[in-house]
Design an enzyme around this catalytic site. Sequence first.
Site, PDB file in Angstrom:
ATOM      1  N   ASP A 206      -1.275   3.456  -1.793  1.00 17.48           N
ATOM      2  CA  ASP A 206      -0.575   3.977  -0.621  1.00 17.48           C
ATOM      3  C   ASP A 206      -0.007   5.339  -0.997  1.00 17.48           C
ATOM      4  O   ASP A 206       0.804   5.438  -1.923  1.00 17.48           O
ATOM      5  CB  ASP A 206       0.561   3.034  -0.205  1.00 17.48           C
ATOM      6  CG  ASP A 206       1.205   3.435   1.116  1.00 17.48           C
ATOM      7  OD1 ASP A 206       1.329   4.650   1.388  1.00 17.48           O
ATOM      8  OD2 ASP A 206       1.589   2.537   1.888  1.00 17.48           O
TER       9      ASP A 206
ATOM     10  N   CYS B 151      -2.421  11.833   3.876  1.00 18.02           N
ATOM     11  CA  CYS B 151      -2.790  10.474   3.484  1.00 18.02           C
ATOM     12  C   CYS B 151      -4.292  10.229   3.584  1.00 18.02           C
ATOM     13  O   CYS B 151      -4.880   9.591   2.707  1.00 18.02           O
ATOM     14  CB  CYS B 151      -2.012   9.451   4.302  1.00 18.02           C
ATOM     15  SG  CYS B 151      -2.122   9.674   6.088  1.00 18.02           S
TER      16      CYS B 151
ATOM     17  N   HIS C 191      -1.191   6.342   9.753  1.00 20.85           N
ATOM     18  CA  HIS C 191      -1.147   6.428   8.293  1.00 20.85           C
ATOM     19  C   HIS C 191      -2.404   5.812   7.706  1.00 20.85           C
ATOM     20  O   HIS C 191      -2.976   4.873   8.273  1.00 20.85           O
ATOM     21  CB  HIS C 191       0.088   5.692   7.774  1.00 20.85           C
ATOM     22  CG  HIS C 191       0.297   5.785   6.300  1.00 20.85           C
ATOM     23  ND1 HIS C 191       0.274   6.981   5.612  1.00 20.85           N
ATOM     24  CD2 HIS C 191       0.526   4.811   5.354  1.00 20.85           C
ATOM     25  CE1 HIS C 191       0.496   6.762   4.336  1.00 20.85           C
ATOM     26  NE2 HIS C 191       0.642   5.450   4.151  1.00 20.85           N
TER      27      HIS C 191
END
Length: 322
Positions: free
Chosen positions: A274, A139, A258
Amino acid sequence: MDSIHGHYHIQLSNYSAGENLQSATLTEGVIGAHRVKVETALSHSNRQKKLSATIKHNQSSRSMLDRKLTSDGKANQRSSFTFSMIMYRMIHFVLSTRVPAVRESVANYGGNINFKFAQTKGAFLHQIIKHSDTASGVCEALCAHWIWSHAQGQSLFDQLYVGGRKGKFQIDTLYSIKQLQIDGCKADVDQDEVTLDWFKKKGISERMIERHCLLRPVDVTGTTESEGPDQLLNAILDTHGIGYGYKKIYLSGQMSAHAIAAYVNEKSGVTFFDPNFGEFHFSDKEKFRKWFTNSFWENSMYHYPLGVGQRFSVLTFDSKEV
């Protein structure tokens, strides 16, 4: 088969009629047994050949990379198998079950889906699960590459996929994403610093504002466990009087962390990325705020303190291209 039968038939001529009948029965059984063994062996051999051919066909026709090596001759990163890869695959599966709910909610709040992407499933997961440092997710690296691509007026997905459509990966971009994550996971390094160094080489810099007569980077931290996402949203949507800005958002909790990203523009709205759900756009900040607060925060399961629902950090970046 014929030669075996002929061999036993010749031997029978040396016996009397009575013996021949008994031997013939015995021989027929032996011949049958040999026939079964030979047929089984041939069948097994044929199955192996067909399986081998199928594997080769799939490998050649369904290769997920546009070529074997990067432009500078590097191969797609892999590492030895670890049992943590199984655990991460299970976690990815759980998160992937939230994809439909998150995406379906976007239109309900006046937003649009620019690109459907999820590192938690499909071909991209298959690529990152191959290395122990990327198996848990990439991420941070994805958000960095997304910001850089967007700042150039391009799409990360045009750079990641051949023709900008899911299918074959462009190995140069895939390798770059994985390598940035791997570099940030090395011992004795700070992942944030690794990303900042990478940004500087790409012409992306931290936004600086004056505080106490000194220029300092805009780094807003806070909590979400009891307050909810209000403080987080204020930090994301604040453009500090400039009217626009790139945001790299870090969420953390008891057991996980995250990264997500956004481009906020007072005139054109919010483009939100995202790595678990894709890229979305809202034409104004208020629509984005309502969606994030009333739908996304729970549908993504990010509100759980056990996951990433305790703390946040929001960094603002500028680009020479903007």
